[in-house]
Design a protein around this motif. Structure first.
Motif, PDB file in Angstrom:
ATOM      1  N   ALA A  43       1.017 -13.690  34.159  1.00  0.00           N
ATOM      2  CA  ALA A  43       0.546 -12.493  33.451  1.00  0.00           C
ATOM      3  C   ALA A  43      -0.373 -11.653  34.338  1.00  0.00           C
ATOM      4  N   THR A  44      -1.293 -12.289  35.022  1.00  0.00           N
ATOM      5  CA  THR A  44      -2.236 -11.569  35.891  1.00  0.00           C
ATOM      6  C   THR A  44      -2.423 -12.375  37.175  1.00  0.00           C
ATOM      7  N   PRO A  45      -1.359 -12.451  37.983  1.00  0.00           N
ATOM      8  CA  PRO A  45      -1.401 -13.348  39.146  1.00  0.00           C
ATOM      9  C   PRO A  45      -2.501 -12.992  40.140  1.00  0.00           C
ATOM     10  N   GLY A  46      -2.861 -11.724  40.193  1.00  0.00           N
ATOM     11  CA  GLY A  46      -3.866 -11.303  41.170  1.00  0.00           C
ATOM     12  C   GLY A  46      -5.218 -11.919  40.906  1.00  0.00           C
ATOM     13  N   ILE A  47      -5.645 -11.920  39.635  1.00  0.00           N
ATOM     14  CA  ILE A  47      -6.974 -12.469  39.373  1.00  0.00           C
ATOM     15  C   ILE A  47      -6.982 -13.984  39.439  1.00  0.00           C
ATOM     16  N   ALA A  49      -5.236 -15.726  41.665  1.00  0.00           N
ATOM     17  CA  ALA A  49      -5.340 -15.993  43.107  1.00  0.00           C
ATOM     18  C   ALA A  49      -6.733 -15.644  43.623  1.00  0.00           C
ATOM     19  N   ASP A  50      -7.296 -14.565  43.101  1.00  0.00           N
ATOM     20  CA  ASP A  50      -8.626 -14.138  43.538  1.00  0.00           C
ATOM     21  C   ASP A  50      -9.673 -15.185  43.139  1.00  0.00           C
ATOM     22  N   ARG A  53      -9.929 -18.206  45.332  1.00  0.00           N
ATOM     23  CA  ARG A  53     -10.637 -18.061  46.603  1.00  0.00           C
ATOM     24  C   ARG A  53     -12.120 -18.222  46.429  1.00  0.00           C
TER      25      ARG A  53
ATOM     26  N   PRO B 291      -0.849  -9.976  45.609  1.00  0.00           N
ATOM     27  CA  PRO B 291      -2.186  -9.648  45.096  1.00  0.00           C
ATOM     28  C   PRO B 291      -3.022 -10.902  44.869  1.00  0.00           C
ATOM     29  N   GLY B 292      -4.285 -10.823  45.199  1.00  0.00           N
ATOM     30  CA  GLY B 292      -5.192 -11.944  44.974  1.00  0.00           C
ATOM     31  C   GLY B 292      -5.183 -12.907  46.142  1.00  0.00           C
ATOM     32  N   ASP B 310       4.265 -12.142  43.244  1.00  0.00           N
ATOM     33  CA  ASP B 310       3.218 -13.091  42.862  1.00  0.00           C
ATOM     34  C   ASP B 310       3.312 -14.334  43.741  1.00  0.00           C
ATOM     35  N   ALA B 311       2.401 -15.279  43.519  1.00  0.00           N
ATOM     36  CA  ALA B 311       2.317 -16.441  44.416  1.00  0.00           C
ATOM     37  C   ALA B 311       3.618 -17.243  44.432  1.00  0.00           C
ATOM     38  N   SER B 389      -1.183  -6.919  37.607  1.00  0.00           N
ATOM     39  CA  SER B 389      -1.457  -8.039  38.521  1.00  0.00           C
ATOM     40  C   SER B 389      -2.854  -8.583  38.308  1.00  0.00           C
TER      41      SER B 389
END
Lengths: 497, 497, 497
Positions: A43-47, A49-50, A53, B291-292, B310-311, B389
């Protein structure tokens, strides 16, 4: 064979440690957070992955509590046991204090809230929340919307004009515009208005709480649990990295425009020059932070917030989320500069001429609401100690003396323009408060507003932070003088017309 | 001894791979390119060294074609066999399609052309050229110089004034000035005017084609082979790195001034803040881009052009060189905002009042030339997926609703100013189109131009990209209101004089 | 066992060398400097740690002298033996030439001076000092304060205004304000005024020399030893890194405002774009510096100062601290552009109309004070060779031709405004020199000043450095035209009132 093995060992030892952002965070993940991740990886892969980190995905609170005090980032003495041994993940924050959160709703198998607030963060960081609450920033929303003078100006800025028969009419600003104008930084009120069904690109229709003033991450945001502020204003989501809060770019979001030209001054200051040229060598994440070793010129955080130690570990300055601890005079968001207010809630202040301002229109400070000389001296001494990391006290005192002179001169230039403005009101060339009209709507009044809101601010900040041309030709002294002459010329023309 | 050998092997394995910029590129060099390099290592050593750092010097097209599709950067299915097994070097590009190139000349032993064009690049990147051709940018030159309204404004900006007896006269702009003013970004026409002999510091006198409009790398450049555009506008020579095209600094070359304040808004937006604070950790060259993981906040390219996954490798957005694929409304280069034009060649558009504009002077859109509601919704959905994302759909839809409101309000403020302007024309205080005069030459007309060209643009972009003060005091709403009051004040003075 | 040993050797060999900033610098420290460090590790820990990261703490002069000439940074053939074999530390610089230094005082066990000057630095860097002395920058203070035209303008900018009965009065600027305004960059005069006792946070009360104009690091500072300039203006203390002087951010301290918009132009130029996007890959500290290999686009230093070689080590340009070596026309700090002055002391120049300016008010150059066509051609050729690192001569000459045209056009736009200004003076609408009044104080005069001081400068620089919109809508041609129309409109209003 043994030699080969040993060589391989060498090889492995020399490999970089698993980079942040690698597939699995070091800390174990709670079952609830795993439930969140199962969908949000799509749904929100960026956050996701963020977050992986970030430090909160890498360390459990139990591990964090064991760090030596100077390097510790959690200020809680005790953290609820159920949070101790997993990563601080989605569920750990978004399901805290569910009853206090008007924005809690049933989402998947959990009772989740949208807006994580300072009260939530205070579970592990209570001291930071406490300090921040004494900060002007925590009160940024109320200090604006409950101040009739400022709101009069805001209405003039945000209202939409229409013209009929050569006449200009002004409508009240919409909530949407207020939210992305002044309240973008000062903070909206986030209230639950009901429920809304939204189409997710991955999961189709889903229900969410319908929120007023959303999105927003203003520093004085009024949250659905009643708390004030937004930690993610500076510790940006979802890595929440200390590097982020220490980076001057972060402060620029709200401190760049002509009314708050801090970042522009910083960029051209020697401090900023060094930051931009040398930051490759810096360690922006080290706690505690050592001048000269971890960084070679201050960022905003160095002077206003960070815990600083020398190479031997002696404290130069404590960490403080009450940014005003080392600030004795207020240079922005006002007509004349003045000593800092005693109370971060500035709505209580009244000037001699009855306005909700810390000075009268002719610059007299409302002294009883402002910190006294002793408190000013203490704050100045704290800042001088930070400056003293790199500068001799001769340098520092010379610099402070210039600031004192320049803020007086900038205030005098505001007074010159204000005397002309007052004369225009008196002579009927414009209509101000005495004529029951906004003092901020007509052309000549807006020219006057620029004098204090833009040019005096720029001159004061350029002096405070050694920003050279920002105090001269770049909206500084040049424009202070030009405005006075402009107003004078305008009055001559209008009188004789 | 064997152990020593193994250790040395370890050592070698651990050394960084030959750094980009090392003396020999990985890919074999064709004989023709070697001929170029033999002199250009002395003649233009900087671009030789720069090229050697780049991917085109490191990989042959044959190797590039073998990469897995998601990571592949060439879009051609087939590449001419003679190009397949050498680096893409000087000769490979500067001798392509010699007959189509009017700028081909005998240079050393080769027939070389100066200007490498999208058609040349399309040998390996045909899909990118095709998409780019559907882009407004490819038409930036024609859309400007064939639009009489815009050219009227351009002439007022670029012409040189002289004053005699208190009267102002304006001369037509020179080609030189047009080339470094509007056409710097929009693109010049590069034509061969003849031959010229130039003194090279290393090789003495040499002949070259004499070119009009040169140098130029405008996005809509008309090339000597008849093609439109310049790939090196974003993929800067001679490394042509994808990092470059993905960097917001690159876009700033043409998107920074008050008429297109995109980069300024980005810099103070949370996205920009994160970029400047955290980019040390980012991988700006990874394809596809996650992203992320590879980056933690969007750059311009993320939202408008890049292939995102995505990942797990699922596509979030495809690569597109038609930058308008995810843009539904046009915010810049116009008087009022409006839905995107259907055709990238906008010279065909006529407004209800007969101007070459997508709206009338009172803001009515020329709907038949503009994309319809369905197409708008599709583009919006594509962008929402990119936003998704990192943001929930509640956040995204809240943000989109604000943009919709703010662009309406900015347009309303333009209308207010335009009504005053129209009144000034009607009352003979200024001379506009109805009086057979430029609507952009007099003082008051230029004040009106700033309303839409600078302040409304800034307000709209600040809303679109969450740029806070850029929509308030930094050429935003504050200036929109000031301009209306300024025009009103000017009219009062002139009427009564 | 032997294998293990070998492996450990590998490991050790592969460890990074002791990072700059580590606890002990590589070079031995003199006893005197150790005495300084013993206290200053507490008193000013930041600069101690910063110095330790720098080259002067890492290498002795003896080691520096042994480096191959192209990479050598000291230009002295001989260095005093007592300085040869220790780090260049606190005492080595702050106790040099004690008798020449009026700011020498007894501090601890040493006779120390506060202000390290170009004469001090010349102990090891005599050639740099010599070149710098021929530079306009070394004379920046005198060229300003001994020029009555400029000082008239400076007084108008820095003086404080007051308003009584609607009349504006101007007081003379204070020394404090001059020091943080014009002289911040141009340089103050640092004189010893006596002694002062200051409270140090660590050591309590201590005596120091009381200095005028302090702090300051202006490029033309007049020092207590009589020398001119400040090396630390660009080589910032106390690391004095060449990376710093080569970074465009460093130049921005004094070259950013609207009167000197060089850095703003650079930022949006293709050169700047590449710097911001690609500098991660660059080696900013390499000496000599190789275009394409160590960097892929010029910074300010590349074009104006640095020693450049190609990959084979052939010199492209020599190092020069006389920045004007490659500059043939002067674009800033003036009314009209003109060939560079022959003498860096520009106070001797007189225009045909008797002003201390290199051109008359109508733009006639005072030719006998300016470099001739031959010298201009030589400097241009030097710059063309630098450009030629990456650009063909067709490109370079095309670019130079545009600059020539644009500076003429910008000058013509200044003339148009000046003709209106002259007319206003002649018609009694304003009072200028002929009326024994400042030509820079009234509203309309300040509007005229912006024409040349801001907008013509911006247009010229945008042309010189390919800064696109900085020459068009961002204080460029747009504002040149607007100002002429504004002045014309103002005159119409005032004549008829």
């Amino acid at each position: 064979m043994r030699a080969l093995l040993l060589c391989l060992t060498c090889l492995i030892l020399l490999l970089p440690v698993a980079a942040p952002g690698a597939d699995q965070p070091a800390a174990p993940i709670s079952q609830a957070t795993q439930g969140c991740l199962d969908c949000h990886i799509d749904a929100t892969p960026g956050i996701v992955a963020d977050w992986r980190r970030g430090r909160m995905a890498m360390k459990t609170p139990a591990q964090a509590l064991k760090e030596p005090e100077a390097g510790r980032r959690v200020s809680a003495k005790k953290i609820p046991p159920r949070l101790m041994n997993t990563a601080v993940g989605c569920a750990e924050c978004h399901t805290l204090n569910p009853k206090a959160h008007a924005d809690t709703w049933e989402h998947g198998d959990e009772r989740v809230h949208v807006v994580v607030t300072p009260t939530d963060c205070a579970t592990c960081h209570p001291e930071e929340k406490r300090q921040y609450g004494h900060n002007l920033m925590a009160h940024a929303r109320g200090n604006l919307i409950n101040n009739p003078v400022y709101m009069n100006l805001a209405d003039q800025v945000n209202g939409v004009m229409s013209v009929k028969g050569g006449k200009v009419a002004l409508a009240k600003p919409t909530a949407s515009t207020e939210a992305e104008s002044c309240l973008f930084c000062h903070g909206t009120e986030v209230k639950v208005l009901g429920q809304v069904t939204l189409e997710d690109p991955n999961f189709g229709e889903m229900d969410f709480p319908k929120l007023s003033g959303w999105p927003n991450r203003g520093v004085g945001r009024k949250n659905p649990d009643g708390s004030l502020g937004s930690c993610s204003a500076c510790h940006s989501r979802h890595q929440f990295a200390i590097e982020m809060a220490r980076s001057p770019a972060t402060c620029s979001e709200c401190h760049k425009g002509p009314d708050v030209p801090v970042y522009k001054v910083y960029q051209v200051s020697k401090h900023g020059n060094i930051y931009y040229a040398m930051r490759k060598q810096w360690d922006m994440a080290k706690v505690p932070w050592t001048p000269g070793k971890d960084f070679t010129a201050p960022t905003c955080a160095v002077c206003h917030a960070s815990l600083l130690v020398d190479a031997a570990g002696n404290q130069i300055a404590p960490r403080s989320h009450q940014m005003t601890d080392r600030i004795w005079v207020r240079l922005q968001g006002l007509i004349y500069s003045h000593p800092m207010p005693k109370d971060p809630d500035t709505t209580k202040i009244k000037s001699a001429d009855g306005l909700s301002l810390a000075t009268s229109l002719t610059g007299q400070p409302a002294a009883k609401y402002l910190i006294n000389a002793k408190e000013q001296a203490q704050r100045k001494a704290r800042m001088a100690k930070v400056c003293g990391s790199c500068h001799s006290q001769g340098w520092v005192q010379g610099q402070f003396a210039r600031l004192e002179q320049s803020r007086k001169e900038a205030d005098a230039m505001v007074l010159a323009a204000t005397r002309l403005m007052q004369r225009a009101w008196d002579q009927g060339l414009a209509k101000g408060l005495a004529q029951n009209d906004s003092p901020f709507n007509e052309y000549i009044e807006r020219v006057w507003v620029r004098q204090w809101l833009f040019y005096a601010n720029s001159t004061r900040f350029a002096s405070a932070m050694m920003g050279a041309d920002m105090g001269v030709f770049d909206k500084g002294r040049w424009d202070l003088g030009l405005t006075v002459e402009h107003m004078h010329d305008w009055m001559e023309l209008h009188k004789k017309k």
